[in-house]
Design an enzyme around this catalytic site. Sequence first.
Site, PDB file in Angstrom:
ATOM      1  N   HIS A  85       8.865 -32.152 -31.802  1.00  0.00           N
ATOM      2  CA  HIS A  85       9.806 -32.563 -30.760  1.00  0.00           C
ATOM      3  C   HIS A  85       9.707 -31.668 -29.527  1.00  0.00           C
ATOM      4  O   HIS A  85       9.332 -30.492 -29.614  1.00  0.00           O
ATOM      5  CB  HIS A  85      11.236 -32.601 -31.291  1.00  0.00           C
ATOM      6  CG  HIS A  85      11.758 -31.313 -31.839  1.00  0.00           C
ATOM      7  ND1 HIS A  85      12.492 -30.428 -31.090  1.00  0.00           N
ATOM      8  CD2 HIS A  85      11.670 -30.760 -33.071  1.00  0.00           C
ATOM      9  CE1 HIS A  85      12.846 -29.393 -31.834  1.00  0.00           C
ATOM     10  NE2 HIS A  85      12.344 -29.566 -33.046  1.00  0.00           N
ATOM     11  N   ASP A  87      12.392 -31.311 -27.236  1.00  0.00           N
ATOM     12  CA  ASP A  87      13.693 -30.818 -26.776  1.00  0.00           C
ATOM     13  C   ASP A  87      14.133 -29.573 -27.536  1.00  0.00           C
ATOM     14  O   ASP A  87      13.594 -29.248 -28.602  1.00  0.00           O
ATOM     15  CB  ASP A  87      14.762 -31.904 -26.910  1.00  0.00           C
ATOM     16  CG  ASP A  87      14.960 -32.355 -28.357  1.00  0.00           C
ATOM     17  OD1 ASP A  87      13.943 -32.510 -29.069  1.00  0.00           O
ATOM     18  OD2 ASP A  87      16.119 -32.542 -28.779  1.00  0.00           O
ATOM     19  N   ASP A 111      11.127 -23.361 -32.282  1.00  0.00           N
ATOM     20  CA  ASP A 111      11.720 -24.669 -32.567  1.00  0.00           C
ATOM     21  C   ASP A 111      11.805 -25.511 -31.289  1.00  0.00           C
ATOM     22  O   ASP A 111      12.869 -25.599 -30.684  1.00  0.00           O
ATOM     23  CB  ASP A 111      13.114 -24.470 -33.172  1.00  0.00           C
ATOM     24  CG  ASP A 111      13.723 -25.747 -33.698  1.00  0.00           C
ATOM     25  OD1 ASP A 111      12.993 -26.732 -33.877  1.00  0.00           O
ATOM     26  OD2 ASP A 111      14.948 -25.766 -33.926  1.00  0.00           O
ATOM     27  N   GLU A 141      15.358 -34.810 -30.633  1.00  0.00           N
ATOM     28  CA  GLU A 141      15.451 -34.468 -32.059  1.00  0.00           C
ATOM     29  C   GLU A 141      16.731 -33.701 -32.362  1.00  0.00           C
ATOM     30  O   GLU A 141      17.318 -33.845 -33.432  1.00  0.00           O
ATOM     31  CB  GLU A 141      14.232 -33.638 -32.475  1.00  0.00           C
ATOM     32  CG  GLU A 141      14.110 -33.393 -33.970  1.00  0.00           C
ATOM     33  CD  GLU A 141      14.774 -32.113 -34.458  1.00  0.00           C
ATOM     34  OE1 GLU A 141      14.850 -31.913 -35.679  1.00  0.00           O
ATOM     35  OE2 GLU A 141      15.217 -31.319 -33.600  1.00  0.00           O
ATOM     36  N   GLU A 142      17.166 -32.878 -31.422  1.00  0.00           N
ATOM     37  CA  GLU A 142      18.319 -32.017 -31.664  1.00  0.00           C
ATOM     38  C   GLU A 142      19.651 -32.749 -31.583  1.00  0.00           C
ATOM     39  O   GLU A 142      20.694 -32.178 -31.891  1.00  0.00           O
ATOM     40  CB  GLU A 142      18.319 -30.849 -30.664  1.00  0.00           C
ATOM     41  CG  GLU A 142      17.091 -29.948 -30.718  1.00  0.00           C
ATOM     42  CD  GLU A 142      17.010 -29.117 -31.991  1.00  0.00           C
ATOM     43  OE1 GLU A 142      17.897 -29.258 -32.858  1.00  0.00           O
ATOM     44  OE2 GLU A 142      16.057 -28.330 -32.115  1.00  0.00           O
ATOM     45  N   GLU A 169       7.770 -27.971 -37.457  1.00  0.00           N
ATOM     46  CA  GLU A 169       9.020 -27.218 -37.462  1.00  0.00           C
ATOM     47  C   GLU A 169       8.711 -25.802 -37.937  1.00  0.00           C
ATOM     48  O   GLU A 169       7.654 -25.561 -38.550  1.00  0.00           O
ATOM     49  CB  GLU A 169      10.053 -27.872 -38.385  1.00  0.00           C
ATOM     50  CG  GLU A 169      10.577 -29.223 -37.945  1.00  0.00           C
ATOM     51  CD  GLU A 169      11.604 -29.140 -36.828  1.00  0.00           C
ATOM     52  OE1 GLU A 169      11.962 -28.014 -36.423  1.00  0.00           O
ATOM     53  OE2 GLU A 169      12.049 -30.207 -36.371  1.00  0.00           O
TER      54      GLU A 169
END
Length: 388
Positions: A85, A87, A111, A141-142, A169
């Site tokens: 991801h 974001d 992350d 994603e967050e 991740e």
Amino acid sequence: MPMNRASLDGSRTGFDPIEFLERAVSIETHERVDELREDVRSILGAHGHDPTVDATGTLVVTRGSGEPAVGNTDRAVSHIVLNTHLDTVSPHVPPEWGPDGDRLSGRGACDAAGALAAMLATFLTTELTSGRLTLALTPDEEVYSTGARSLVERADSPLRDADAVIVGEPTGLDVCPAAPGRFEGTIELGGEHAHAARPDTGNNAVDALAEVLLALRSFDDRDDVPGDHPQLGAPTLTPTVVQGGEATNQVPASARLTVDRRPVPPETPDSFEATLLDQFDAAVPSSIDVSFSFTDRPTPFFDAWSTDPDHPLVLTLSAASGGDVRAFGAATEASYFAGVAPTVVFGPGSLADAVGPVAHADREYVSIDEIHEAATALISATTALLAT
């Protein structure tokens, strides 16, 4: 930028994952990912690739034909999708090099800009003699994972014929073929108002929270609730937010309790809700109405998921990285992909270390050596999987 940080095969590709990492962490991505996505798009374009970006902001680019290796028409893996991801969580924390230049701190360092740097190096560097390699980078994603959900659902999704998905991740280079899910919802209790001087004439919804909390504590002791999972361990059920009452001299007629559920297979949202309401039916006084509703969101919550630890994806990547095979500690949008193809979570950095939290914390960082090791492992694994 520290000196003497050699790029990963930079002589061939001209791409240095560490230079990219520093630039990526300097970009604010907690509200919008456009700038970082366009930077990636520019890099891919400079290397002759033509990525697409859909309405959610998900970037997809593919290399290779998908044709099997010569003489091998029944291999397990012919198309690998690399996903991570773009974001980050708020607030933005600018990059800062460690005193020895051995690590980079800043929001998103592990992350998941670290995984992004390693996966971008993998996509650009892997020599494909057969098979297909896709890079899919998602926003949001967050929060709601709208990009990942759209990627699964759209008719032209590269996941339609994927044989393996690697989700970036911070795992400390361990290979994680399983992760817990996450559901969130609110329990609502309905009673009857009365004067606090005569509590016996009303039905106290706040007082009934005592029975609800006890019922939550014993929920996982039920025979119809999944027990310990061989990879994920036990599920958890945690009360997180409570509200109730309107006046200090009145018996409250309503109370609300939000709960966080981290399920293990095979529990689903529907089975969890049905079992929870059955638990309350036996525990809460009949004078109190009890209902449960999942928190409203535009995408489904994450189901728990697991991939066979003996799948070639798991064995090949763990051999290449030298890391352990274990469950990932947090819910992730890999949950969406695992329903389509065998999936693992893998990348540099850690959710926490011996000092305390790392990902999402102000001290978030990633080791430079781990970036190189992650990219090297991914290149080795993708090459081996697609060529055998």
